[in-house]
Design a protein around this motif. Structure first.
Motif: not given
Length: 198
Positions: A184-192, A177-182, A164-172
């Motif tokens: 980067f993950y959100k940007t990559a997620r939007k582009q994909n 993870l630092g602010t830049q890594s988070k 029931g966990e989502k990877l997005d929730d775990l990352v946030s």
């Protein structure tokens, strides 16, 4: 995976001479076995005849692969297996058999020798031992263990995300993870996500 035959030949100037052969035709019906064995001998001899000295090849014939190795001294080996049997293991086996044969049988006997006269009894043992390539060949065993580990890791990751966990929730929520890594993950997620249906 099945290994059906191992044969040793001498490729001379006047033709190809069968020196020794071993067969496992137990998977064929009783009435077909002699014909299948003759066909394997004929096919092996033909492949050696048509191949160049100093070459290796795998020739596909229906559901079977015929592996041939012809050394520079004209001593040749053929292994016939089903199409699932690893080619690397066949060539490794042929190298082993030809080296062993060369040590045990004098090269003077190769041009005129016959299966009844040649004193080499290793083919049957190798044919039986190599029926399971994962047990006979160390590299195949390691590869099988790596494949199993990969499946286990893949299943473990899926089971973690299935709770029931989502990877997005775990990352946030992550403190590692630092602010830049988070970001980067959100940007990559939007582009994909351009192909997602909204």
């Amino acid at each position: 995976m099945k290994l059906y035959s191992l044969s040793v030949f001498y490729k001379g100037a006047t033709g190809v001479n069968l020196l020794k052969a071993a067969y496992d035709v137990s998977s064929f019906s009783f009435f077909q076995r002699s014909s299948v064995q003759e066909f394997m001998t004929f096919t092996s001899q033909l492949i050696v005849d048509r191949s160049q000295i100093g070459s290796r090849a795998a020739v596909k014939e229906q559901d079977y692969l015929c592996h041939v190795c012809i050394r520079n001294d004209s001593l040749s080996g053929v292994a016939i297996a089903d199409s699932e049997y690893p080619s690397r293991v066949c060539f490794s086996l042929l190298d082993k058999v030809l080296d062993e044969f060369c040590r045990q049988v004098d090269s003077i006997e190769w041009p005129k020798g016959s299966p009844d006269v040649i004193r080499y009894n290793g083919l049957e043992a190798h044919l039986a031992h190599y029926q399971n390539p994962r047990e006979a060949d160390p590299m195949s065993k390691v590869q099988a263990e790596l494949d199993e580990t990969k499946v286990i890791l893949h299943n473990t990751m899926e089971s973690l995300l299935e709770r029931g966990e989502k990877l997005d929730d775990l990352v946030s929520k992550s403190e590692v993870l630092g602010t830049q890594s988070k970001a980067f993950y959100k940007t990559a997620r939007k582009q994909n996500s351009c192909c997602d249906i909204m």
